[in-house]
Design a protein around this motif. Structure first.
Motif, PDB file in Angstrom:
ATOM      1  N   VAL A 223       0.868  -1.187   0.000  1.00 12.57           N
ATOM      2  CA  VAL A 223       0.000   0.000   0.000  1.00 12.57           C
ATOM      3  C   VAL A 223       0.899   1.229   0.000  1.00 12.57           C
ATOM      4  N   HIS A 230      -5.781   1.983  -0.373  1.00 10.21           N
ATOM      5  CA  HIS A 230      -6.476   1.327   0.742  1.00 10.21           C
ATOM      6  C   HIS A 230      -7.654   0.506   0.230  1.00 10.21           C
ATOM      7  N   ARG A 234      -7.971  -3.460   0.661  1.00 13.67           N
ATOM      8  CA  ARG A 234      -9.074  -4.012   1.451  1.00 13.67           C
ATOM      9  C   ARG A 234      -9.847  -5.050   0.637  1.00 13.67           C
ATOM     10  N   VAL A 251       3.160  -1.260   4.581  1.00  7.10           N
ATOM     11  CA  VAL A 251       2.468   0.023   4.759  1.00  7.10           C
ATOM     12  C   VAL A 251       3.392   1.096   5.331  1.00  7.10           C
ATOM     13  N   GLY A 259      -1.624   3.484   6.639  1.00 11.98           N
ATOM     14  CA  GLY A 259      -1.567   2.054   6.369  1.00 11.98           C
ATOM     15  C   GLY A 259      -1.642   1.194   7.608  1.00 11.98           C
ATOM     16  N   LEU A 262      -5.145   0.729   8.536  1.00 10.88           N
ATOM     17  CA  LEU A 262      -5.779  -0.271   7.667  1.00 10.88           C
ATOM     18  C   LEU A 262      -5.435  -1.679   8.146  1.00 10.88           C
TER      19      LEU A 262
END
Length: 421
Positions: A223, A230, A234, A251, A259, A262
């Motif tokens: 990411v 994102h 996902r 991330v 990140g 997330l």
């Protein structure tokens, strides 16, 4: 009684590393001064005083290894590598030394795309031939378990090829390999104008094939600007979870993008890199129980700052792990001892925290219940070092002190090394 197959004696201490990430690392290393270690049927059978060994434990067939007053610890666990690839990127390294950035090189057609072209062209046999010396170097540094990612194929055929290579390599050499699917490493050149179509390929074709063939334990996504968003991460990782794969993420490496938040939202096994993680991201990782995998060799290699805030992560209660990030573009090094030193000098960890991060912390990040420690009943994955205590490893920067490496109760590396302080 059945005698021991192997006995390690005359140690300064044995670091059994049986503690938890919530306690101070010095205590979590659970040292046993002057202990010996007994191995039977490839597993730890005894840890303790040699004088307390049961009668008959040592017999004529027992191999006795003298630690010469040096310390013994569990085999290192490397939780983040890209060890299977073809080609090299030394010219890019030279460009970076002249001031070019990682993103500039990638936008000019280099970077991951460069390795993808070489890896697609390589056969499985080529990739095995190229990976074996890297894994041997890792083993010689004391790494007995390592995660390995795909991500340089970026087609159904080539991602499966890379993961088959990881599977085959597991049978050809001693390092235990943990496979990770990373088809979302970069958007391949042929899909630059059709990102959505590439994501569809990952979800509808690559993921199902990998899951059905049992080729990966994890699914990972990069990411970052120029990689995946994102929303894309996902979507892919939720699909991976439905297929039975655990979730990991690269991330906050080159920019602050939320990140870590997330990774926490998705309940990832780990969030890796984290050079630009926010305070909110650190707290989110702690609350969600997500491990942080630091790869300081990559920060050094890319000539970027800052280093990931290991001190803040530890203080927040996050389990911190430490890896090499071995790959041809941003960390061309199998040297885990260098990562240990950098973790202390630049990530803010103590020597004990760095050692934990490269052993039990890394095992926990990979969900491995019986690795990264020396506990009765666990596989006998051990290292006899050429120094008397673990603090010497980061202090004597980048030097390999692994003298004898034992995997599954078998001596797999035996190196002549001068004994240090």
């Amino acid at each position: 009684m059945e005698t021991l197959e192997l006995l390690i004696r005359n140690t300064s201490e044995v670091l059994t590393v049986e503690g938890s990430p919530q306690e101070p690392a010095e205590r979590a290393l659970t040292p046993q001064p002057h202990a010996c270690v007994g191995v039977r049927r490839g597993r730890i059978w005894y840890v303790g005083s040699e004088s307390a060994l049961p009668p008959g434990a040592v017999g004529p067939s027992t191999r006795v290894l003298d630690a010469h007053g040096q310390f013994v610890g569990p085999g290192f666990v490397d939780p983040h590598t890209h060890a299977v690839f073809a080609g090299e990127r030394a010219a890019e390294f030279d460009l970076r030394c002249q001031g070019a950035t990682y993103l500039q090189i990638a936008q000019a057609g280099g970077g991951i795309a460069n390795t993808v072209r070489a890896t697609r062209f390589a056969s499985e046999e080529d990739l095995i031939r190229l990976a074996l010396p890297r894994l041997q170097l890792m083993l010689e540094y004391g790494i007995t378990t390592a995660e390995v990612k795909s991500g340089y194929g970026l087609t159904l055929q080539d991602e499966l090829k890379m993961l088959r290579v990881v599977q085959r390599l597991s049978t050809l050499q001693p390092v235990e390999l943990i496979p990770t699917l990373m088809c979302a490493h970069a958007v391949p050149e042929e899909y630059r104008e059709w990102r959505e179509s590439y994501l569809d390929l990952c979800i509808q074709e690559i993921l199902p094939a990998v899951a059905e063939q049992g080729l990966a334990r994890f699914c990972d996504v990069f990411v970052e600007q120029g990689a995946f968003t994102h929303a894309e991460a996902r979507r892919l990782l939720l699909a991976a979870r439905k297929r039975g794969l655990q979730v990991r993420l690269h991330v906050d490496q080159l920019s602050a993008s939320g990140g870590a938040e997330l990774a926490a939202e998705l309940g990832a096994a780990s969030a890796d890199h984290l050079e630009h993680v926010s305070e909110a991201g650190i707290q989110a990782l702690a609350a969600a129980g997500v491990s942080a995998v630091l790869v300081p060799t990559a920060t050094l290699f890319l000539r970027v700052r800052p280093y990931a805030p290991g001190r803040k992560l530890r203080d927040a209660g996050v389990n911190v792990a430490l890896g090499t990030n071995l790959n041809p573009g941003s960390a061309m090094s199998e040297n885990l001892p260098l990562a240990l030193g950098l973790a202390c000098l630049e990530n803010g960890l103590t020597a004990a925290e760095a050692y934990w991060a490269a052993t039990r912390g890394a095992a926990l990040a990979l969900g491995l219940s019986s690795e990264g420690r020396i506990s009765v009943g666990d596989p006998a994955n051990l290292v006899i070092f050429s120094c008397s205590n673990y603090r010497h490893l980061p202090y004597h920067l980048g030097i390999n002190h692994a003298r004898i490496v034992i995997k599954g109760g078998h001596v797999v590396v035996e190196q002549e090394r001068a004994l240090c302080a």
